[in-house]
Design a protein around this motif. Structure first.
Motif, PDB file in Angstrom:
ATOM      1  N   LEU A 117      -9.582   1.676   2.885  1.00 57.68           N
ATOM      2  CA  LEU A 117      -9.370   2.327   1.595  1.00 57.68           C
ATOM      3  C   LEU A 117      -9.951   1.463   0.489  1.00 57.68           C
ATOM      4  CD1 LEU A 117      -6.494   2.855   3.382  1.00 57.68           C
ATOM      5  CD2 LEU A 117      -6.174   4.412   1.451  1.00 57.68           C
ATOM      6  N   ALA A 132      -2.289   3.236   0.122  1.00 58.12           N
ATOM      7  CA  ALA A 132      -2.842   2.331   1.134  1.00 58.12           C
ATOM      8  C   ALA A 132      -1.793   1.943   2.165  1.00 58.12           C
ATOM      9  CB  ALA A 132      -3.418   1.089   0.453  1.00 58.12           C
ATOM     10  N   LEU A 158     -10.981   6.898   1.579  1.00 57.82           N
ATOM     11  CA  LEU A 158     -10.327   6.493   2.834  1.00 57.82           C
ATOM     12  C   LEU A 158     -11.237   6.918   3.978  1.00 57.82           C
ATOM     13  CD1 LEU A 158      -6.627   7.205   3.884  1.00 57.82           C
ATOM     14  CD2 LEU A 158      -8.525   7.731   5.414  1.00 57.82           C
TER      15      LEU A 158
END
Length: 221
Positions: free
Chosen positions: A206, A194, A216
């Motif tokens: 995400l 992330a 994502l």
């Protein structure tokens, strides 16, 4: 012996045997979710790590053109053989960092492939090949590290068995064609994924998902 009488170790072994007898494709499970992130119609799509072509063929129901690329010549040949003519989908052997079709592409998808690549470099490459307003959708694997990761993984065990039973209608089965290629374990934890993704793709969304996956999504400005 009932499940209640099994030790934790034996329970895990029993579930492993059950899952091996009732396999199902965890990546294909997210294909319909991917479609829900996309417009009803779009021009060019690129599927990176296209495998046997299941997702590329789904994208072709909405796109003018879909290019599927994979580094494995054998699985690419299989994707071509499984794809009826005429179709908007085509497949090529290509390196995901150096040989991608130039584009720009309105949609780029990447399922269970990103952890095989240098993460930041791959996201940079995807961004460069996207059209303005284009959408990137990734379904990836991560290495469990946090308490949340392990709880989510534990919570997926029984749903995983239940879906295997339902998808195979209670019968033992061979692995689906799309599962014949083995995927190596991920080495990045979700917080690191992330953090790096937000650096390369500001505004990316995400989320951890069931069945040991994360998603994502990002729209290029």
């Amino acid at each position: 012996m009932t499940l209640a009488g099994l030790t934790p170790h034996r329970l895990v072994q029993a579930l492993d045997r059950f899952n091996a007898a009732h396999p199902w494709d965890h990546n294909a499970h997210y294909h319909r979710w991917i479609l829900r992130q996309l417009p009803r119609r779009f021009g060019s799509a690129l599927d990176v790590g296209s495998g046997t072509g299941d997702l590329a063929r789904l994208l072709a129901t909405r796109a003018d053109e879909v290019r599927g690329v994979d580094s494995d010549p054998a699985i690419t040949a299989q994707a071509r053989a499984l794809t009826p003519e005429p179709t908007a989908a085509s497949f090529a052997v290509a390196d995901a960092l150096t040989d991608l079709p130039a584009g720009p592409h309105d949609v780029i998808t990447c399922v269970a492939t990103l952890h095989h690549l240098p993460f930041t470099e791959a996201l940079d490459t995807f961004r460069e090949h996207m059209a303005p307003g284009g959408i990137l959708v990734v379904v990836g694997l991560y290495r469990p590290r946090t308490v949340t990761d392990h709880l989510l993984g534990a919570g997926a065990v029984l749903p995983n068995a239940a879906l295997g039973w339902l998808k195979n209608r209670g019968r033992a089965a061979a692995p689906p064609t799309s599962m014949t290629a083995r995927t190596r374990p991920a080495d990045m934890a979700f917080p690191d994924i992330a953090a790096e993704a937000h650096t390369v793709l500001p505004g990316a969304r995400l989320r951890r998902r069931l069945f040991w996956r994360y998603t994502l999504t990002w729209r290029r400005p």
